[in-house]
Design a protein around this motif. Structure first.
Motif, PDB file in Angstrom:
ATOM      1  N   ASP A   1      13.340  -4.775  -3.147  1.00 38.00           N
ATOM      2  CA  ASP A   1      12.325  -3.730  -3.093  1.00 38.00           C
ATOM      3  C   ASP A   1      11.096  -4.292  -2.379  1.00 38.00           C
ATOM      4  OD1 ASP A   1      10.431  -1.772  -3.474  1.00 38.00           O
ATOM      5  OD2 ASP A   1      10.332  -2.002  -5.658  1.00 38.00           O
ATOM      6  N   PRO A   2      10.685  -3.726  -1.246  1.00 39.76           N
ATOM      7  CA  PRO A   2       9.536  -4.281  -0.524  1.00 39.76           C
ATOM      8  C   PRO A   2       8.248  -4.259  -1.342  1.00 39.76           C
ATOM      9  CG  PRO A   2      10.266  -2.210   0.472  1.00 39.76           C
ATOM     10  CD  PRO A   2      11.313  -2.615  -0.499  1.00 39.76           C
ATOM     11  N   VAL A   3       8.096  -3.296  -2.234  1.00 38.90           N
ATOM     12  CA  VAL A   3       6.903  -3.281  -3.094  1.00 38.90           C
ATOM     13  C   VAL A   3       6.909  -4.509  -4.004  1.00 38.90           C
ATOM     14  CG1 VAL A   3       5.710  -2.067  -4.956  1.00 38.90           C
ATOM     15  CG2 VAL A   3       6.650  -0.766  -3.024  1.00 38.90           C
ATOM     16  N   ALA A   4       8.059  -4.809  -4.594  1.00 40.62           N
ATOM     17  CA  ALA A   4       8.165  -6.000  -5.441  1.00 40.62           C
ATOM     18  C   ALA A   4       7.933  -7.268  -4.638  1.00 40.62           C
ATOM     19  CB  ALA A   4       9.542  -6.040  -6.107  1.00 40.62           C
ATOM     20  N   VAL A   5       8.402  -7.273  -3.388  1.00 40.24           N
ATOM     21  CA  VAL A   5       8.215  -8.447  -2.538  1.00 40.24           C
ATOM     22  C   VAL A   5       6.737  -8.670  -2.239  1.00 40.24           C
ATOM     23  CG1 VAL A   5       8.597  -9.324  -0.191  1.00 40.24           C
ATOM     24  CG2 VAL A   5      10.523  -8.469  -1.542  1.00 40.24           C
ATOM     25  N   VAL A   6       5.970  -7.592  -2.045  1.00 45.35           N
ATOM     26  CA  VAL A   6       4.525  -7.755  -1.842  1.00 45.35           C
ATOM     27  C   VAL A   6       3.905  -8.426  -3.065  1.00 45.35           C
ATOM     28  CG1 VAL A   6       2.325  -6.566  -1.541  1.00 45.35           C
ATOM     29  CG2 VAL A   6       4.323  -5.821  -0.241  1.00 45.35           C
ATOM     30  N   HIS A   7       4.294  -8.008  -4.250  1.00 47.55           N
ATOM     31  CA  HIS A   7       3.776  -8.651  -5.469  1.00 47.55           C
ATOM     32  C   HIS A   7       4.172 -10.125  -5.517  1.00 47.55           C
ATOM     33  CE1 HIS A   7       1.987  -5.223  -7.535  1.00 47.55           C
ATOM     34  NE2 HIS A   7       3.041  -4.489  -7.190  1.00 47.55           N
ATOM     35  N   GLN A   8       5.385 -10.447  -5.071  1.00 49.70           N
ATOM     36  CA  GLN A   8       5.823 -11.837  -5.037  1.00 49.70           C
ATOM     37  C   GLN A   8       5.033 -12.653  -4.016  1.00 49.70           C
ATOM     38  OE1 GLN A   8      10.133 -10.516  -4.654  1.00 49.70           O
ATOM     39  NE2 GLN A   8      10.410 -12.444  -5.741  1.00 49.70           N
ATOM     40  N   MET A   9       4.535 -11.991  -2.973  1.00 53.59           N
ATOM     41  CA  MET A   9       3.758 -12.687  -1.954  1.00 53.59           C
ATOM     42  C   MET A   9       2.351 -13.047  -2.429  1.00 53.59           C
ATOM     43  SD  MET A   9       5.375 -13.289   0.934  1.00 53.59           S
ATOM     44  CE  MET A   9       3.969 -13.588   2.044  1.00 53.59           C
ATOM     45  N   LEU A  10       1.848 -12.358  -3.433  1.00 56.60           N
ATOM     46  CA  LEU A  10       0.437 -12.539  -3.823  1.00 56.60           C
ATOM     47  C   LEU A  10       0.103 -13.974  -4.238  1.00 56.60           C
ATOM     48  CD1 LEU A  10      -0.277  -9.161  -5.663  1.00 56.60           C
ATOM     49  CD2 LEU A  10      -0.860  -9.817  -3.309  1.00 56.60           C
ATOM     50  N   PRO A  11       0.906 -14.658  -5.068  1.00 61.22           N
ATOM     51  CA  PRO A  11       0.575 -16.060  -5.384  1.00 61.22           C
ATOM     52  C   PRO A  11       0.600 -16.956  -4.148  1.00 61.22           C
ATOM     53  CG  PRO A  11       2.172 -15.184  -6.953  1.00 61.22           C
ATOM     54  CD  PRO A  11       2.071 -14.185  -5.846  1.00 61.22           C
ATOM     55  N   TYR A  12       1.531 -16.697  -3.250  1.00 57.28           N
ATOM     56  CA  TYR A  12       1.600 -17.465  -2.007  1.00 57.28           C
ATOM     57  C   TYR A  12       0.335 -17.248  -1.185  1.00 57.28           C
ATOM     58  CZ  TYR A  12       3.434 -19.011   2.555  1.00 57.28           C
ATOM     59  OH  TYR A  12       3.612 -19.647   3.762  1.00 57.28           O
TER      60      TYR A  12
ATOM     61  N   ALA B   1      -1.620  -0.077  -2.687  1.00 58.43           N
ATOM     62  CA  ALA B   1      -1.884   1.175  -3.391  1.00 58.43           C
ATOM     63  C   ALA B   1      -1.760   2.374  -2.460  1.00 58.43           C
ATOM     64  CB  ALA B   1      -3.270   1.127  -4.021  1.00 58.43           C
ATOM     65  N   ALA B   2      -2.083   2.174  -1.196  1.00 55.87           N
ATOM     66  CA  ALA B   2      -1.962   3.267  -0.228  1.00 55.87           C
ATOM     67  C   ALA B   2      -0.502   3.667  -0.034  1.00 55.87           C
ATOM     68  CB  ALA B   2      -2.565   2.851   1.115  1.00 55.87           C
ATOM     69  N   VAL B   3       0.398   2.704  -0.266  1.00 52.16           N
ATOM     70  CA  VAL B   3       1.828   2.995  -0.139  1.00 52.16           C
ATOM     71  C   VAL B   3       2.375   3.591  -1.439  1.00 52.16           C
ATOM     72  CG1 VAL B   3       4.112   1.984   0.226  1.00 52.16           C
ATOM     73  CG2 VAL B   3       2.164   1.169   1.553  1.00 52.16           C
ATOM     74  N   THR B   4       2.089   2.939  -2.543  1.00 52.39           N
ATOM     75  CA  THR B   4       2.677   3.375  -3.818  1.00 52.39           C
ATOM     76  C   THR B   4       2.105   4.705  -4.291  1.00 52.39           C
ATOM     77  OG1 THR B   4       1.055   2.004  -5.011  1.00 52.39           O
ATOM     78  CG2 THR B   4       3.212   1.024  -4.542  1.00 52.39           C
ATOM     79  N   ASN B   5       0.883   5.048  -3.850  1.00 47.98           N
ATOM     80  CA  ASN B   5       0.276   6.318  -4.243  1.00 47.98           C
ATOM     81  C   ASN B   5       0.456   7.403  -3.197  1.00 47.98           C
ATOM     82  OD1 ASN B   5      -0.671   5.110  -6.605  1.00 47.98           O
ATOM     83  ND2 ASN B   5      -2.615   4.501  -5.650  1.00 47.98           N
ATOM     84  N   ALA B   6       1.116   7.067  -2.088  1.00 52.21           N
ATOM     85  CA  ALA B   6       1.259   8.034  -1.003  1.00 52.21           C
ATOM     86  C   ALA B   6       2.203   9.160  -1.420  1.00 52.21           C
ATOM     87  CB  ALA B   6       1.795   7.353   0.243  1.00 52.21           C
ATOM     88  N   PRO B   7       1.837  10.411  -1.148  1.00 51.83           N
ATOM     89  CA  PRO B   7       2.752  11.518  -1.430  1.00 51.83           C
ATOM     90  C   PRO B   7       3.943  11.472  -0.477  1.00 51.83           C
ATOM     91  CG  PRO B   7       0.866  12.302  -0.179  1.00 51.83           C
ATOM     92  CD  PRO B   7       0.579  10.862  -0.529  1.00 51.83           C
ATOM     93  N   VAL B   8       5.049  11.994  -0.906  1.00 48.20           N
ATOM     94  CA  VAL B   8       6.208  12.104  -0.023  1.00 48.20           C
ATOM     95  C   VAL B   8       5.835  13.029   1.122  1.00 48.20           C
ATOM     96  CG1 VAL B   8       8.603  12.828   0.195  1.00 48.20           C
ATOM     97  CG2 VAL B   8       7.812  11.681  -1.894  1.00 48.20           C
ATOM     98  N   ALA B   9       5.959  12.535   2.358  1.00 48.74           N
ATOM     99  CA  ALA B   9       5.483  13.256   3.510  1.00 48.74           C
ATOM    100  C   ALA B   9       6.645  13.879   4.269  1.00 48.74           C
ATOM    101  CB  ALA B   9       4.692  12.338   4.438  1.00 48.74           C
ATOM    102  N   SER B  10       6.300  14.831   5.121  1.00 48.75           N
ATOM    103  CA  SER B  10       7.308  15.369   6.026  1.00 48.75           C
ATOM    104  C   SER B  10       7.601  14.343   7.088  1.00 48.75           C
ATOM    105  CB  SER B  10       6.795  16.659   6.676  1.00 48.75           C
ATOM    106  OG  SER B  10       5.706  16.366   7.549  1.00 48.75           O
TER     107      SER B  10
END
Length: 337
Positions: free
Chosen positions: A258-269, A323-332
């Motif tokens: 999951d790319p969202v989870a991967v971003v969280h994994q990148m934070l300590p790095y 947050a801009a990704v995880t809160n983004a509405p499903v778009a056309s």
């Protein structure tokens, strides 16, 4: 007998100058545990004569990882290969495909397609110096060479050293008249020639490179009998599309990441990098395409690209962009990223 690296090389990420640095590779490793990763090309003179040992730095999490060397002096390449082995690289790869003027002036890269006996000498010298595997990345030919004559002769000469694994960029390189960028697009692809080489040299592990833009295309080449596929720009610009499903689809192991989870994994790095004096943008520039084609992708890119260079920028900015990704509405379809 198939080795762990043979298996890893079913899918690899191409060495790309200014792109596949250690931060990029760390990100790619979080997206796929199995894929074989390559460094940017490092020249043997830079290591042996220039003492630029920082070019060998990598994170232990990157394994399996290969160092790509550029050079044409067997003795110097052997010394550079020993440095790579000492640093813990899993493989040393010789570049016989880069067409840039700078590479030509140093008599290495694609110009070596004209000198298969020299390539064989270089490979043999490296093999004699190290116990890790030595491999070659090449083109199908250069300039007015006939690839149907040149490529099999090249493979035969170099394979005589015991080199068993080659990655073939399925285009000619035009050393005169085309820029390095044009050499990645203009010469026509000849996948059939690479397939023919696999039929002619079934004992060799042959990977195809050039023009592969999706995981489905990579799988199609494997299904046609090739041993591996190397993906370049698509893996950089849309890393999630190539790598998130690679482990289950190419290797039959693991799960889709999951790319969202991967971003969280990148934070300590990222935190460690910034704390040690690094710049946020040195890491996040490789993450801009992580959500390509997804809702919020445009905002993700904008927040990072416009602010990562600012003083004090760190993990909090990445969180804001996420947050801009995880809160983004499903778009056309026409609104997406």
């Amino acid at each position: 007998m198939k080795t762990p690296l043979d298996t890893a090389a079913r899918l690899s990420i191409a060495p790309m100058m200014d792109w596949t640095d250690r931060h990029c590779r760390y990100l790619h490793r979080l997206l796929s545990r199995e894929t074989l990763l390559y460094t940017e090309m490092v020249t043997s003179p830079a290591l042996v004569r220039g003492g630029a040992l920082h070019l060998l730095d990598f994170n232990e999490e990157e394994h399996p990882v290969a160092l790509q060397l550029g050079g044409s002096d067997p003795v110097e390449l052997a010394q550079a290969a020993k440095m790579a082995e000492a640093r813990g690289y899993d493989e040393v790869n010789l570049n016989c495909g880069c067409p840039s003027d700078r590479v030509q002036s140093g008599t290495f890269g694609a110009v070596l397609m004209r000198q298969s006996s020299l390539v064989a000498d270089c490979v043999k010298a490296m093999q004699d110096a190290v116990s890790v595997e030595v491999t070659v990345k090449c083109r199908i030919g250069v300039d007015d060479q006939d690839p149907h004559e040149v490529l099999p002769a090249f493979l035969e000469d170099v394979a005589a050293t015991g080199c068993n694994r080659f990655t073939i960029h399925a285009r000619k390189a035009w050393l005169q008249g085309l820029s390095p960028k044009e050499n990645r697009d203009i010469p026509p692809l000849d996948y059939d020639l690479v397939y023919a080489m696999k039929a002619r040299f079934p004992q060799l592990h042959l990977s195809l490179n050039g023009g592969v833009t999706s995981l489905a295309e990579a799988r199609a080449h494997l299904d046609k009998g090739l041993d591996g596929v190397m993906v370049g720009r698509s893996a950089y610009h849309q890393p999630a599309d190539i790598l998130c499903a690679a482990d289950p689809e190419i290797y039959g192991t693991g799960e889709i990441t999951d790319p969202v989870a991967v971003v969280h994994q990148m934070l300590p790095y990222i935190e460690a990098h910034v704390t040690n004096g690094g710049k946020l943008g040195q890491v996040t520039r490789h993450m801009l395409g992580l959500f390509a084609g997804k809702p919020g992708a445009r905002q993700w890119r904008r927040i990072l690209s416009e602010n990562a260079h600012k003083p004090g920028a760190g993990p909090d900015l990445v969180g804001e962009a996420l947050a801009a990704v995880t809160n983004a509405p499903v778009a056309s379809a026409r609104q997406v990223g």
